[in-house]
Design an enzyme around this catalytic site. Structure first.
Site, PDB file in Angstrom:
ATOM      1  N   ASP A  93       5.187 -27.202  18.498  1.00 34.44           N
ATOM      2  CA  ASP A  93       6.352 -26.506  19.030  1.00 34.44           C
ATOM      3  C   ASP A  93       6.232 -25.030  18.681  1.00 34.44           C
ATOM      4  OD1 ASP A  93       8.944 -25.815  19.889  1.00 34.44           O
ATOM      5  OD2 ASP A  93       9.777 -26.242  17.917  1.00 34.44           O
ATOM      6  N   ASP A  95       8.114 -21.333  19.233  1.00 31.72           N
ATOM      7  CA  ASP A  95       9.410 -20.800  19.636  1.00 31.72           C
ATOM      8  C   ASP A  95       9.429 -19.288  19.462  1.00 31.72           C
ATOM      9  OD1 ASP A  95      12.406 -22.360  19.784  1.00 31.72           O
ATOM     10  OD2 ASP A  95      12.351 -20.186  19.506  1.00 31.72           O
ATOM     11  N   ASP A 279       5.977 -24.493  14.614  1.00 29.74           N
ATOM     12  CA  ASP A 279       7.063 -25.072  13.833  1.00 29.74           C
ATOM     13  C   ASP A 279       6.522 -26.283  13.064  1.00 29.74           C
ATOM     14  OD1 ASP A 279      10.500 -25.520  14.283  1.00 29.74           O
ATOM     15  OD2 ASP A 279       9.258 -26.908  13.151  1.00 29.74           O
TER      16      ASP A 279
END
Ligand code: SF4
Ligand code: ZN
Lengths: 371, 348
Positions: A93, A95, A279
């Site tokens: 992930d 972001d 992440d």
């Protein structure tokens, strides 16, 4: 005037009436979560097949819908232990708000600067690590837009699904170069200073090759900055650059008079600049729920679409799926937002006519209300 | 006895082969042999049961299972070989996660010690544990799942999804960790076995001396070690470690070598270091075992002398006794001796 949340759900309902969401592979072994107040109001949902899933989405119209990276024998049982976890896809992930950039908007917004930063990071993750080091093929790395300000990479290859939490942690440490030890990578005194050669696999070679590229550039200041060595050392290295580069090719690290600890510092400095940031929690947590690809992210109206070519993806244009019929809105805040090919100028108190997708985006982000 | 008669009639139990099976009780060769023996859980040899029980207790209390491998007596070797699968059953039935974890680690330690002497078997044993090694390469998933603390993936030669195991020590550590995880997995599953074993497992749970094994320093029964008789420099270092302050290499080395040489068991030593920042139990254990000479080169390190301590600046608050000795350990020995004499006198 219609309250914003009802407007958002009406728009999503219209969308889902015409479009179906794709089922993830082995849908019957996945747990689902859905939410409208929070990202997840309910979890422990399970669907037999694509049809039942779409029926659920059409009847309850959640703003957010997510599914488990994990596979379970009984995905709807609770508590978690009774689901009987089997394995889990490997997820990364990325972001936009994880990276330092020059943009100055608040954290709920995105812009071209921060989005291109996160895209670049995702591309490096794929091209510098997942393909060459971990041996995944392009087709095995499934890139999905998160629907807001980042990407989810899903890897569903069978062996990767067998990674334990500890194993996933080892992967993360590899990506972030955490725990990198020059000695373990072959730094040693053997009459003279030996270290990894440019041909070496893993981090040793990565760093040697990058240093060699910096040195070949011939700019001492640049080298000092990017490799974290003192300017006098950098000058000495550049003055003898051919010998030094030749040396690195053979794993000889003392072609010029630079101390071992300076090299080790350069080594760690370069490693930090080459590592990627993802992440940690999402990759580690094998029971995590992740945005369901091809569903709509209720906070933007963008679709969490599959991406064929990450490098060419435009996250403020390509995921637009809502219609273009005109809606009258009233601005709440001053903010310029690029959506598709135009820049929308939201101004507090100002009324304007916007295409549906922009009206949705503005409402969801609190930049305007629908009249 | 059933086992001996079988052994006699088949005459396949060559002593060297048997000894291999005892050293590597999970190898496919051992499994074949155990199958051949048709070990009957319903009417087991009581000596095998006794040995299995002891194996678990030793593992938990002393982190040491010490299989009997030297014997030239096939009966003894067969008993030892059969004790392993039974010990796993008992550990599992104990239902005690402390017992399970410690036992698995002790078995892995035993394996490591054997493999360090004969690393040529490591590759085959890895395959027996389900991870084939092709030309020195392991698939990265298998490696990441069992990466030993001191050989992290980040420091490995990773290329196209494979890790190259260049050094023998890495391979040995990897196989030991693989084995430890395998045992933990095996004994985590519920087992269907005759009832009698449940009561034996309960006995283990009751008999195991947890103090001997671990808990916190304060609750610790240190046996012959008395911290109150330590020299001022060592007391200061213990306080430093306990305060959670970061410790540089030299003070860390001084403290651990002193405690090792004062015969403090390994677990309480680990507990002393627990409050230090970035504490990692596996790493600390490895480090201490290394200093004890159980790992690596095999040299047992001695604690630094007072002269060295002064040089490093770790000699603090020397008292009157310090003037008469040249080594912190002598300080401790002198104190203990005079304490014992005092005790003898008052007792008389
Ligand atoms: S003289 Fe030796 S025992 Fe005494 S404080 Fe100094 S180092 Fe420690
Ligand atoms: Zn931005």
């Amino acid at each position: 005037m219609e309250p914003s949340k009802e407007y958002l759900r009406r728009k999503l309902s219209e969308y889902y009436d015409k479009h179906s969401v794709l089922a993830p592979p082995r849908i019957d072994q996945r747990e689902f979560g859905a939410g409208s107040d929070k990202k997840i109001d309910f979890r422990h949902l399970a669907f037999r097949d694509e049809n039942t899933m779409n029926t659920y989405i059409r009847t309850s119209v959640p703003l957010y819908i997510s599914y488990s990276a994990g596979y379970y024998e009984f995905p709807d049982k609770r508590p978690m232990a009774r689901k009987n976890w089997q394995s889990a896809d490997l997820i990364f992930d990325l972001d936009a708000d994880e990276y330092e950039t020059s943009c100055d908007h608040d954290a709920s917004m995105v812009c071209d600067i921060c989005m291109s930063r996160v895209t670049e990071e995702a591309v490096r993750l794929v091209e510098d690590f997942l393909i060459p080091d971990f041996g995944f093929s392009k087709g095995e790395i499934i890139s999905v837009f998160s629907g807001n300000r980042g990407y989810h990479l899903h890897i569903r290859r069978e062996d990767a699904q067998q990674l334990s939490q500890q194993g996933r942690k080892e992967l993360l440490d590899y990506l972030s170069s955490r725990g990198l030890e020059p000695n373990a990578l072959g730094f040693r005194m053997e009459g003279h200073l030996r270290g990894p050669s440019t041909a070496e696999k893993g981090w040793g070679g990565k760093i040697a090759r990058h240093l060699s590229k910096l040195i070949a550039g011939g700019d001492a200041k640049e080298l000092a900055k990017k490799a974290g060595v003192g300017l006098p050392s950098a000058k000495r290295i550049i003055a003898n650059k051919h010998e030094v580069i030749n040396g690195l090719e053979q794993g000889h690290w003392d072609k010029v008079n630079v101390r071992r600890d300076s090299w080790e510092r350069a080594f760690k400095h370069v490693a930090a600049s080459l590592s990627v940031k993802v992440d940690q929690g999402v990759t580690m947590d094998v029971s995590r729920l992740i945005r369901l690809p091809t569903s709509i992210h209720g906070g933007t109206g963008f679709v969490a679409c599959y991406i064929r070519n990450l490098g060419k993806f435009d996250p403020l244009k390509d995921p637009i799926v809502l219609g273009t019929s005109v809606e009258r809105v009233k601005g709440l805040k001053d903010m310029d937002v690029r959506l598709g090919d135009e820049t929308i100028e939201f101004r507090a108190g100002k009324e304007m006519d916007l295409p549906e997708y922009a009206a949705y985006y503005g409402c969801a982000k609190g930049l305007c209300v629908v009249e | 006895m059933r086992i001996t008669s079988l052994a006699r009639c088949f005459r396949i139990f060559d002593i060297n082969r048997l000894s291999y099976c005892v050293r590597y009780p999970f190898s496919s060769r051992t499994k074949d042999m155990v199958k051949l023996l048709k070990f009957d859980l319903e009417s087991p040899d009581p000596l095998v049961v006794e040995r299995a029980k002891q194996r678990v207790i030793d593992g938990v209390e002393r982190n040491l299972v010490e299989p009997e491998t030297q014997s030239r007596n096939d009966k003894i070797l067969i008993r030892e070989m059969l004790a392993f699968p039974l010990a796993k059953i008992l550990a599992s039935l104990s239902g005690d996660s402390f017992v399970k974890r410690r036992y698995a680690r002790a078995e892995a330690n035993a394996l490591r010690r054997f493999l360090e002497k004969e690393p040529q078997f490591a590759s085959q044993l890895s395959a027996d544990l389900g991870v084939p090694i092709t030309e020195g390469f392991v698939p990265f998933v298998a490696y990441a799942n069992a990466a030993p603390e001191q050989y992290k993936l980040v420091n490995a030669e990773l290329d196209s999804g494979r890790v190259r195991l260049r050094r023998q020590e890495t391979l040995v550590e990897f196989v030991a960790e693989l084995f430890r995880q395998r045992i933990e997995e095996d004994i985590a599953k519920p087992m269907k076995v005759p009832k009698r074993y449940t009561s034996i497992a309960a006995e283990i749970k009751g008999e195991v001396n947890r103090d001997k094994a671990y808990s916190s320093v304060k609750e610790m029964n240190l046996g012959p070690v008395t911290t109150s008789e330590f020299p001022p420099c060592i007391t200061a270092l213990i306080e430093l470690a306990q305060s959670g302050a970061p410790m540089a290499h030299q003070p860390r080395f001084t403290l651990s070598t002193f405690l090792i040489n004062a015969n403090m068991p390994i677990d309480p030593i680990i507990e002393i270091f627990r409050p230090t920042p970035n504490f990692n139990e596996n790493k600390t254990r490895y480090y201490i075992e290394y200093s004890m000479g159980k790992k690596g080169s095999g040299t047992k390190y001695s604690a630094p002398s007072c002269e060295k301590m002064k040089f490093y600046g770790t000699c603090v608050n020397p008292d009157a006794l310090c003037g008469r000795i040249k080594h912190p350990l002598s300080y401790y020995i002198v104190k203990m001796r005079s304490k014992k004499q005092a005790g003898d006198k008052s007792g008389a």
